[in-house]
Design a protein around this motif. Structure first.
Motif, PDB file in Angstrom:
ATOM      1  N   GLY A  68       0.831  -1.189   0.000  1.00 11.36           N
ATOM      2  CA  GLY A  68       0.000   0.000   0.000  1.00 11.36           C
ATOM      3  C   GLY A  68       0.870   1.244   0.000  1.00 11.36           C
ATOM      4  O   GLY A  68       2.092   1.167  -0.096  1.00 11.36           O
ATOM      5  N   GLU A  69       0.230   2.409   0.126  1.00 12.23           N
ATOM      6  CA  GLU A  69       0.945   3.681   0.083  1.00 12.23           C
ATOM      7  C   GLU A  69       0.488   4.565   1.235  1.00 12.23           C
ATOM      8  O   GLU A  69      -0.692   4.614   1.579  1.00 12.23           O
ATOM      9  N   LEU A  70       1.443   5.265   1.842  1.00 12.72           N
ATOM     10  CA  LEU A  70       1.164   6.203   2.928  1.00 12.72           C
ATOM     11  C   LEU A  70       1.085   7.619   2.374  1.00 12.72           C
ATOM     12  O   LEU A  70       1.949   8.039   1.607  1.00 12.72           O
ATOM     13  N   ILE A  71       0.048   8.356   2.770  1.00  7.91           N
ATOM     14  CA  ILE A  71      -0.064   9.779   2.435  1.00  7.91           C
ATOM     15  C   ILE A  71      -0.163  10.532   3.753  1.00  7.91           C
ATOM     16  O   ILE A  71      -1.080  10.293   4.548  1.00  7.91           O
ATOM     17  N   VAL A  72       0.777  11.423   4.015  1.00  6.29           N
ATOM     18  CA  VAL A  72       0.825  12.191   5.265  1.00  6.29           C
ATOM     19  C   VAL A  72      -0.055  13.422   5.131  1.00  6.29           C
ATOM     20  O   VAL A  72       0.076  14.194   4.174  1.00  6.29           O
ATOM     21  N   ASN A  73      -0.957  13.623   6.092  1.00  2.87           N
ATOM     22  CA  ASN A  73      -1.872  14.768   6.090  1.00  2.87           C
ATOM     23  C   ASN A  73      -1.471  15.742   7.199  1.00  2.87           C
ATOM     24  O   ASN A  73      -2.079  15.777   8.259  1.00  2.87           O
ATOM     25  N   GLY A  74      -0.429  16.516   6.959  1.00  6.07           N
ATOM     26  CA  GLY A  74       0.063  17.468   7.948  1.00  6.07           C
ATOM     27  C   GLY A  74       1.544  17.729   7.744  1.00  6.07           C
ATOM     28  O   GLY A  74       2.164  17.227   6.809  1.00  6.07           O
ATOM     29  N   LYS A  75       2.131  18.502   8.674  1.00  6.30           N
ATOM     30  CA  LYS A  75       3.530  18.901   8.522  1.00  6.30           C
ATOM     31  C   LYS A  75       4.487  18.086   9.372  1.00  6.30           C
ATOM     32  O   LYS A  75       5.694  18.115   9.146  1.00  6.30           O
ATOM     33  N   ASP A  76       3.979  17.384  10.371  1.00  9.03           N
ATOM     34  CA  ASP A  76       4.854  16.615  11.250  1.00  9.03           C
ATOM     35  C   ASP A  76       5.163  15.248  10.649  1.00  9.03           C
ATOM     36  O   ASP A  76       4.632  14.882   9.596  1.00  9.03           O
ATOM     37  N   VAL A  77       5.996  14.494  11.355  1.00  8.56           N
ATOM     38  CA  VAL A  77       6.486  13.212  10.848  1.00  8.56           C
ATOM     39  C   VAL A  77       5.599  12.072  11.324  1.00  8.56           C
ATOM     40  O   VAL A  77       5.278  11.968  12.506  1.00  8.56           O
ATOM     41  N   ARG A 126       5.517   6.668   0.926  1.00 10.98           N
ATOM     42  CA  ARG A 126       6.202   5.519   1.520  1.00 10.98           C
ATOM     43  C   ARG A 126       5.363   4.256   1.307  1.00 10.98           C
ATOM     44  O   ARG A 126       4.154   4.262   1.489  1.00 10.98           O
ATOM     45  N   ALA A 127       6.014   3.164   0.921  1.00 10.40           N
ATOM     46  CA  ALA A 127       5.317   1.891   0.731  1.00 10.40           C
ATOM     47  C   ALA A 127       4.942   1.299   2.085  1.00 10.40           C
ATOM     48  O   ALA A 127       5.714   1.360   3.041  1.00 10.40           O
ATOM     49  N   ILE A 128       3.757   0.740   2.164  1.00  9.92           N
ATOM     50  CA  ILE A 128       3.252   0.099   3.378  1.00  9.92           C
ATOM     51  C   ILE A 128       3.025  -1.373   3.075  1.00  9.92           C
ATOM     52  O   ILE A 128       2.376  -1.716   2.085  1.00  9.92           O
ATOM     53  N   PHE A 129       3.570  -2.230   3.922  1.00 12.16           N
ATOM     54  CA  PHE A 129       3.366  -3.662   3.771  1.00 12.16           C
ATOM     55  C   PHE A 129       2.570  -4.184   4.960  1.00 12.16           C
ATOM     56  O   PHE A 129       2.397  -3.503   5.965  1.00 12.16           O
ATOM     57  N   THR A 130       2.085  -5.398   4.845  1.00 10.56           N
ATOM     58  CA  THR A 130       1.267  -5.974   5.906  1.00 10.56           C
ATOM     59  C   THR A 130       2.035  -6.052   7.217  1.00 10.56           C
ATOM     60  O   THR A 130       3.264  -6.174   7.218  1.00 10.56           O
ATOM     61  N   ASN A 148      -3.520   4.046   1.522  1.00 12.89           N
ATOM     62  CA  ASN A 148      -4.096   3.465   0.312  1.00 12.89           C
ATOM     63  C   ASN A 148      -3.593   2.034   0.224  1.00 12.89           C
ATOM     64  O   ASN A 148      -2.406   1.799  -0.022  1.00 12.89           O
ATOM     65  N   LEU A 149      -4.489   1.073   0.430  1.00  9.21           N
ATOM     66  CA  LEU A 149      -4.095  -0.332   0.482  1.00  9.21           C
ATOM     67  C   LEU A 149      -4.552  -1.087  -0.760  1.00  9.21           C
ATOM     68  O   LEU A 149      -4.973  -2.238  -0.693  1.00  9.21           O
ATOM     69  N   GLY A 150      -4.477  -0.426  -1.895  1.00  6.45           N
ATOM     70  CA  GLY A 150      -4.797  -1.058  -3.166  1.00  6.45           C
ATOM     71  C   GLY A 150      -6.249  -1.480  -3.249  1.00  6.45           C
ATOM     72  O   GLY A 150      -7.155  -0.762  -2.830  1.00  6.45           O
ATOM     73  N   ALA A 167      -7.741  -3.636  -1.558  1.00  7.42           N
ATOM     74  CA  ALA A 167      -8.335  -3.952  -0.250  1.00  7.42           C
ATOM     75  C   ALA A 167      -9.131  -2.775   0.304  1.00  7.42           C
ATOM     76  O   ALA A 167     -10.167  -2.965   0.946  1.00  7.42           O
ATOM     77  N   GLY A 168      -8.640  -1.536   0.076  1.00  8.08           N
ATOM     78  CA  GLY A 168      -9.380  -0.385   0.567  1.00  8.08           C
ATOM     79  C   GLY A 168      -8.491   0.775   0.945  1.00  8.08           C
ATOM     80  O   GLY A 168      -7.304   0.815   0.616  1.00  8.08           O
ATOM     81  N   GLN A 169      -9.067   1.724   1.667  1.00  9.69           N
ATOM     82  CA  GLN A 169      -8.377   2.953   2.049  1.00  9.69           C
ATOM     83  C   GLN A 169      -8.820   3.347   3.455  1.00  9.69           C
ATOM     84  O   GLN A 169     -10.017   3.365   3.760  1.00  9.69           O
ATOM     85  N   LEU A 170      -7.836   3.675   4.305  1.00 16.32           N
ATOM     86  CA  LEU A 170      -8.115   4.069   5.685  1.00 16.32           C
ATOM     87  C   LEU A 170      -7.592   5.470   5.931  1.00 16.32           C
ATOM     88  O   LEU A 170      -6.532   5.854   5.418  1.00 16.32           O
TER      89      LEU A 170
END
Length: 200
Positions: A27-36, A48-52, A67-69, A71-74
């Motif tokens: 999957g893929e990580l999308i950061v919503n903000g300025k912090d880490v 960043r790639a996200i794995f199980t 974004n988990l392809g 499977a869905g989106q959280l």
């Protein structure tokens, strides 16, 4: 000739094993903000790639979208910590703190929110208390991580608790054996049986 045959055999079997392997869901990580945002204890940026079995932690004022392809989106709220497990069809989440919202999902999402089992569909949310997180937190490589940012590695805290438990059990066993030995100090080894040795 023997070396060449061995090399061909190794190459053929290695290729067959590689071809037989199943594609790993990502999957893929999308950061919503300025912090880490951290993934498995490491700072992560958008893309960043996200794995199980990834451990994801968001700080104050910064959330994340996963974004988990297929499977869905959280959507993960700020100040949340969770472990997400997924494949190409299903998503399962262990929510230790904070909250999340299912934006879309091919199947109902199974969520363990701080001990409460939930099943969520698109548009539904889950919230966990912001208390202490699960004791044994490790990244995908099995290394301890400091998920709640208290300066202590979570699995070290779990290990110290386990040592106290096992230490108490061991001490109790030693006391029981000592008491049994003192109470039966007059008994002979082997009870009342007669031992006969062969003549030499």
């Amino acid at each position: 000739a023997l070396s060449m045959c061995s090399m061909v055999a190794i190459l053929a079997t290695s290729s067959m094993v590689a071809l037989a392997g199943e594609a790993k869901a990502a999957g893929e990580l999308i950061v919503n903000g300025k912090d880490v945002v951290t993934v498995n204890g490491e700072a992560a940026a958008s893309g960043r790639a996200i794995f199980t079995s990834s451990i994801i932690s968001t700080p104050e004022n910064t959330g994340a979208t996963l974004n988990l392809g297929t499977a869905g989106q959280l959507e993960v709220a700020p100040q949340s910590a969770l472990v997400v497990t997924f494949d190409n069809n299903a998503i399962s989440v262990s929510l230790n703190a904070g909250s999340l919202t299912v934006l879309r999902a091919s199947q109902a999402v199974s969520v363990n929110a701080a001990g409460e089992a939930l099943t969520l569909v698109a548009g539904e949310s889950a919230t966990a208390s912001a208390g202490k997180m699960d004791d044994d937190q490790r990244d995908s490589n099995g290394n301890c991580v400091d998920t709640d940012k208290d300066g202590k590695l979570e699995c070290d805290e779990a290990a110290s608790g386990n040592w106290l438990l096992w230490g108490g059990i061991f001490a109790g066993a030693v006391v029981a054996i000592t008491l049994a030995a003192v109470a039966n100090n007059d008994r002979q080894l082997g009870g009342g049986t007669t031992v006969v040795s062969p003549v030499r």
